[in-house]
Design a protein around this motif. Structure first.
Motif, PDB file in Angstrom:
ATOM      1  N   ALA A 105       0.841  -1.201   0.000  1.00  0.00           N
ATOM      2  CA  ALA A 105       0.000   0.000   0.000  1.00  0.00           C
ATOM      3  C   ALA A 105       0.873   1.246   0.000  1.00  0.00           C
ATOM      4  O   ALA A 105       0.530   2.255  -0.615  1.00  0.00           O
ATOM      5  CB  ALA A 105      -0.922   0.007   1.216  1.00  0.00           C
ATOM      6  N   ILE A 106       2.011   1.170   0.698  1.00  0.00           N
ATOM      7  CA  ILE A 106       2.948   2.288   0.779  1.00  0.00           C
ATOM      8  C   ILE A 106       4.362   1.746   0.611  1.00  0.00           C
ATOM      9  O   ILE A 106       4.737   0.736   1.223  1.00  0.00           O
ATOM     10  CB  ILE A 106       2.846   3.033   2.123  1.00  0.00           C
ATOM     11  N   VAL A 107       5.157   2.418  -0.221  1.00  0.00           N
ATOM     12  CA  VAL A 107       6.589   2.123  -0.344  1.00  0.00           C
ATOM     13  C   VAL A 107       7.334   3.408  -0.009  1.00  0.00           C
ATOM     14  O   VAL A 107       7.146   4.432  -0.665  1.00  0.00           O
ATOM     15  CB  VAL A 107       6.958   1.653  -1.762  1.00  0.00           C
ATOM     16  N   SER A 108       8.137   3.365   1.030  1.00  0.00           N
ATOM     17  CA  SER A 108       8.929   4.534   1.401  1.00  0.00           C
ATOM     18  C   SER A 108      10.363   4.365   0.917  1.00  0.00           C
ATOM     19  O   SER A 108      10.797   3.257   0.586  1.00  0.00           O
ATOM     20  CB  SER A 108       8.913   4.735   2.924  1.00  0.00           C
ATOM     21  N   SER A 109      11.091   5.444   0.882  1.00  0.00           N
ATOM     22  CA  SER A 109      12.510   5.387   0.543  1.00  0.00           C
ATOM     23  C   SER A 109      13.309   5.194   1.825  1.00  0.00           C
ATOM     24  O   SER A 109      13.337   6.070   2.690  1.00  0.00           O
ATOM     25  CB  SER A 109      12.962   6.674  -0.156  1.00  0.00           C
ATOM     26  N   ASP A 110      13.982   4.058   1.918  1.00  0.00           N
ATOM     27  CA  ASP A 110      14.791   3.743   3.086  1.00  0.00           C
ATOM     28  C   ASP A 110      16.242   4.179   2.896  1.00  0.00           C
ATOM     29  O   ASP A 110      17.112   3.830   3.686  1.00  0.00           O
ATOM     30  CB  ASP A 110      14.725   2.231   3.343  1.00  0.00           C
ATOM     31  N   SER A 111      16.497   4.915   1.836  1.00  0.00           N
ATOM     32  CA  SER A 111      17.873   5.252   1.481  1.00  0.00           C
ATOM     33  C   SER A 111      17.958   6.638   0.862  1.00  0.00           C
ATOM     34  O   SER A 111      17.125   7.004   0.028  1.00  0.00           O
ATOM     35  CB  SER A 111      18.408   4.218   0.482  1.00  0.00           C
ATOM     36  N   LYS A 112      18.956   7.386   1.261  1.00  0.00           N
ATOM     37  CA  LYS A 112      19.203   8.668   0.619  1.00  0.00           C
ATOM     38  C   LYS A 112      19.540   8.481  -0.860  1.00  0.00           C
ATOM     39  O   LYS A 112      19.234   9.341  -1.691  1.00  0.00           O
ATOM     40  CB  LYS A 112      20.352   9.404   1.320  1.00  0.00           C
ATOM     41  N   TYR A 113      20.148   7.331  -1.193  1.00  0.00           N
ATOM     42  CA  TYR A 113      20.522   7.102  -2.584  1.00  0.00           C
ATOM     43  C   TYR A 113      19.287   6.870  -3.447  1.00  0.00           C
ATOM     44  O   TYR A 113      19.232   7.306  -4.605  1.00  0.00           O
ATOM     45  CB  TYR A 113      21.506   5.938  -2.680  1.00  0.00           C
ATOM     46  N   VAL A 114      18.276   6.180  -2.903  1.00  0.00           N
ATOM     47  CA  VAL A 114      17.007   6.044  -3.623  1.00  0.00           C
ATOM     48  C   VAL A 114      16.350   7.412  -3.759  1.00  0.00           C
ATOM     49  O   VAL A 114      15.847   7.779  -4.829  1.00  0.00           O
ATOM     50  CB  VAL A 114      16.072   5.056  -2.890  1.00  0.00           C
ATOM     51  N   TYR A 115      16.370   8.187  -2.691  1.00  0.00           N
ATOM     52  CA  TYR A 115      15.795   9.541  -2.708  1.00  0.00           C
ATOM     53  C   TYR A 115      16.477  10.401  -3.777  1.00  0.00           C
ATOM     54  O   TYR A 115      15.814  11.038  -4.600  1.00  0.00           O
ATOM     55  CB  TYR A 115      15.967  10.159  -1.325  1.00  0.00           C
ATOM     56  N   TRP A 116      17.811  10.398  -3.784  1.00  0.00           N
ATOM     57  CA  TRP A 116      18.542  11.183  -4.775  1.00  0.00           C
ATOM     58  C   TRP A 116      18.363  10.619  -6.183  1.00  0.00           C
ATOM     59  O   TRP A 116      18.273  11.367  -7.162  1.00  0.00           O
ATOM     60  CB  TRP A 116      20.027  11.218  -4.419  1.00  0.00           C
TER      61      TRP A 116
END
Length: 243
Positions: free
Chosen positions: A34-45
């Motif tokens: 239902a929700i996928v969050s970014s667990d990594s700054k590298y995914v965020y960037w």
């Protein structure tokens, strides 16, 4: 946290993307989130680089304490913690309940290393969860084991409304493992801290995730194609939603 009242939450990081190129069961588990969050700054960037920016990074170790603190006074929320080494989940349970002032974590179990392949141990864990009438299941078995186990067994736990796969978060909640300093986490250096403090646990994971940078580059160039052996594999980065 306002959206986390029902369904599955996964916390995407580069290691997950490595496994998503190879494990069809893991892909199917991600489809059910239902929700996928970014667990990594590298995914965020990486998502920002691809023109699909999200609001913020949100690790399991941020989401879990936010969740139980939000529901500390809500008797309708009952959490079960499954994972970590024997005794650690119980230690986390006692610490959280002491802070919350009530039994918000109603049960805890640290399974064996062979847990996901042992039908008897799985059945016993499910019995414990159901007996506690847990509404939220927090699982820390590591990816992709925790996600696949949740998807395969959640139908056997009728009172559980929320499931989270959160890796080492139970260790952090028990204070059995110290998190990286905030400045390191904010600057994408949490992996350095983990490698220095627990090299045997993390070296293989971080070696694998070098592939992440190639995946991002291929996506940016329009060259990324899901592995054919996974059939209709989704491009998970396109599905990421801020927690």
């Amino acid at each position: 946290m306002d959206r986390l009242d029902e369904g599955i939450l996964w916390t995407l990081n580069p290691d997950h993307l490595y496994h998503l190129q190879r494990n069809a069961d893991f892909v199917e588990a991600y489809r059910q989130a239902a929700i996928v969050s970014s667990d990594s700054k590298y995914v965020y960037w990486g998502l920002k680089f691809l023109g699909r920016a999200i609001q913020s990074k949100a690790s399991g170790s941020d989401i879990v304490p936010a969740y139980w603190r939000r529901h500390a006074d809500n008797p309708d929320v009952r959490i079960f913690m499954l994972g970590a080494k024997p005794g650690i989940a119980e230690q986390a349970r006692q610490r959280i309940n002491g802070i919350a002032g009530r039994e918000v974590v109603v049960g805890a179990h640290g399974p064996s290393m062979n847990f996901v392949n042992d039908p008897g141990e799985t059945a016993e864990a499910i019995r414990m969860i159901n007996e506690c009438k847990a509404t939220c299941l927090i699982v820390g078995l590591g990816a992709p084991k925790q996600e696949i186990w949740i998807v395969r067994n959640r139908h056997l736990m009728p009172t559980v409304k929320v499931c989270m796969g959160v890796g080492a978060t139970i260790d952090y909640e028990a204070q059995a493992v110290v998190r990286a300093p905030q400045w390191m986490a904010q600057n994408g250096l949490e992996w350095v801290y983990r490698m220095v403090t627990e090299p045997r646990r993390y070296w293989r994971r971080y070696a694998r995730t070098l592939e992440f940078f190639w995946l991002v580059l291929f996506d940016r160039l329009g060259l990324y194609r899901p592995p054919a052996k996974l059939g209709q594999t989704i491009a998970v980065a396109n599905e990421v939603k801020a927690a």
